[in-house]
Design a protein around this motif. Structure first.
Motif, short mmCIF file in Angstrom:
data_model
loop_
_atom_site.label_atom_id
_atom_site.label_comp_id
_atom_site.label_asym_id
_atom_site.label_seq_id
_atom_site.Cartn_x
_atom_site.Cartn_y
_atom_site.Cartn_z
N GLY A 1 0.78 -1.24 0.00
CA GLY A 1 0.00 0.00 0.00
C GLY A 1 0.81 1.28 0.00
N LEU A 2 2.13 1.18 -0.18
CA LEU A 2 2.98 2.37 -0.19
C LEU A 2 2.97 3.02 -1.57
N ARG A 3 3.00 4.36 -1.56
CA ARG A 3 3.16 5.11 -2.82
C ARG A 3 4.66 5.24 -3.05
N VAL A 4 5.16 4.50 -4.02
CA VAL A 4 6.60 4.34 -4.21
C VAL A 4 7.11 5.25 -5.31
N ALA A 5 8.16 6.01 -5.00
CA ALA A 5 8.85 6.84 -5.99
C ALA A 5 10.29 6.34 -6.10
N LEU A 6 10.86 6.54 -7.26
CA LEU A 6 12.23 6.08 -7.55
C LEU A 6 13.07 7.24 -8.06
N SER A 7 14.27 7.39 -7.49
CA SER A 7 15.16 8.48 -7.88
C SER A 7 16.50 7.91 -8.34
N PRO A 8 16.56 7.42 -9.59
CA PRO A 8 17.82 6.84 -10.09
C PRO A 8 18.74 7.91 -10.64
N SER A 9 19.97 7.55 -10.91
CA SER A 9 20.89 8.42 -11.64
C SER A 9 20.77 8.08 -13.13
N ALA A 10 20.92 9.10 -13.95
CA ALA A 10 20.84 8.88 -15.40
C ALA A 10 22.15 8.26 -15.89
N THR A 11 22.17 6.95 -15.97
CA THR A 11 23.35 6.19 -16.34
C THR A 11 22.92 5.04 -17.26
N PRO A 12 23.87 4.34 -17.87
CA PRO A 12 23.51 3.14 -18.63
C PRO A 12 22.79 2.11 -17.77
N ASP A 13 23.09 2.05 -16.48
CA ASP A 13 22.39 1.13 -15.58
C ASP A 13 20.91 1.48 -15.52
N MET A 14 20.61 2.76 -15.43
CA MET A 14 19.21 3.19 -15.41
C MET A 14 18.51 2.85 -16.73
N LEU A 15 19.19 3.07 -17.85
CA LEU A 15 18.58 2.80 -19.15
C LEU A 15 18.36 1.30 -19.38
N ALA A 16 19.11 0.47 -18.65
CA ALA A 16 18.94 -0.99 -18.77
C ALA A 16 17.75 -1.50 -17.97
N LEU A 17 17.14 -0.64 -17.16
CA LEU A 17 15.98 -1.06 -16.38
C LEU A 17 14.81 -1.41 -17.30
N ASP A 18 13.95 -2.29 -16.82
CA ASP A 18 12.72 -2.62 -17.52
C ASP A 18 11.64 -1.66 -17.01
N PHE A 19 11.42 -0.57 -17.73
CA PHE A 19 10.48 0.44 -17.28
C PHE A 19 9.05 -0.09 -17.26
N GLU A 20 8.73 -0.94 -18.18
CA GLU A 20 7.39 -1.55 -18.19
C GLU A 20 7.19 -2.40 -16.93
#
Length: 345
Positions: free
Chosen positions: A85-104
């Protein structure tokens, strides 16, 4: 929420998942490192922490870093937090690691918001700020991927003496990106940041006045971090213009806000790195409610200097992190505030 409510539980909980990050930002409070710390909270400890946080239902639970993209259990933990039930926010750094995430997959897991940092109106300024040549490019790619996945996104901008003059151009850029929120952070000289990065108090006041004027015409929300005097300005502008008194929040370091480090240390915020306890030994809520540090930060009569005399101290209270960084005392007066309190009767 008000001061009394904040004494019972925090409204915003930030967990620093890791300090690992591929960027080299000039202002990094975490002094992020290339590799993950083996003493980070592991997956099971993280799930336990999430369960404890869910029990008191804060308004936001934010996964931060370093770069949370470096945690292979990120999607799993987002899903666990959302399922509680938590409203979750994510604060990543803009890096190739972030771009490799599965956003879907993050969207399906229940991620409510994803934030990106933009600290210059141009590619050159932003990349210099972030210490990596392609940081701007990766940020724009991340925003595009977030839009495609249907996740609301927030833009975070750190204001320093070095980029203060780009504020108007930054405004135009942010308007073109159409975020759900624009958050302005007034730099705190901690970690890699130093006092030379601070804007002048008059500059900070002028910028926050501009920001308040902007808030009345843009379609996205505007908030500040480590600039609680923005609330005073909101009230002052509304009063001068004969407008209805706006509803403004009152969280501050340790007052409605709590930060858990990658090793489980509980601090008033990531920018006030003084530990009041560790979640490996004590429940988070117990530390927040009972530690002398947190209790003092929630006591308006404990504030010193003009902050202690200020007629806005219940709403604002000044940046406790900046007071600690520059004065060595988290209860000292706010160094970036120009307001002179009314004489007390």
């Amino acid at each position: 929420m008000n001061w009394i409510s904040y004494c019972d539980r925090p409204e915003v909980v930030v967990w620093e998942m890791t300090r690992a990050c591929r960027l080299a930002c000039t202002h990094c409070r975490a002094e992020a490192q290339p590799k993950r710390d083996p003493l980070e909270l592991d997956t099971n400890e993280a799930r336990t922490l999430i369960d404890h946080v869910a029990a008191f239902s804060p308004r936001f639970f934010i996964f931060s870093g370093g770069d949370p993209s470096r945690r292979p259990d990120l999607v799993e933990l987002v899903a666990h937090a959302a399922s509680r039930g938590l409203r979750v926010a994510l604060s990543p750094s803009a890096t190739p690691d972030m771009l490799a995430l599965d956003f879907e997959a993050l969207a399906e897991a229940g991620l409510a918001c994803l934030s990106f940092s933009l600290d210059g109106a141009t590619e050159e300024t932003h990349n210099t700020f972030r210490g990596v040549k392609r940081a701007w490019e990766w940020t724009m790619q991340g925003i595009a991927a977030t839009r495609k996945a249907g996740i609301p996104f927030q833009i975070n901008t750190t204001i320093t003496a070095q980029n203060y003059h780009e504020f108007d151009a930054m405004t135009t850029l942010v308007e073109s990106l159409k975020p759900s929120v624009w958050s302005i952070f007034m730099v705190v000289p901690t970690g890699r940041a130093d006092a030379h990065q601070l804007p002048e108090p008059k500059q900070a006041e002028a910028l926050l006045n501009k920001l308040c004027e902007l808030s009345r015409r843009v379609p996205f929300a505007i908030k500040t971090t480590e600039a609680p005097q923005y609330r005073r300005i909101q009230l002052q502008q509304a009063e001068r213009a004969g407008l209805e008194r706006p509803h403004v929040g009152g969280t501050n370091d340790g007052r409605g806000f709590v930060f858990i480090s990658h090793r489980g240390e509980v601090c008033p915020s990531g920018f006030l790195p003084v530990s009041a306890g560790n979640v490996r030994r004590l429940p988070l809520l117990q530390i927040y409610r009972e530690s002398p540090l947190f209790r003092s930060l929630r006591n308006p009569t404990a504030l010193k200097g003009k902050c202690g005399r200020c007629d806005y101290r219940m709403l604002c209270g000044g940046s406790r992190a900046r007071a600690f960084a520059l004065r060595g005392d988290p209860l000292a007066e706010e160094p970036l505030c120009t307001y002179q309190p009314k004489p007390q009767e």
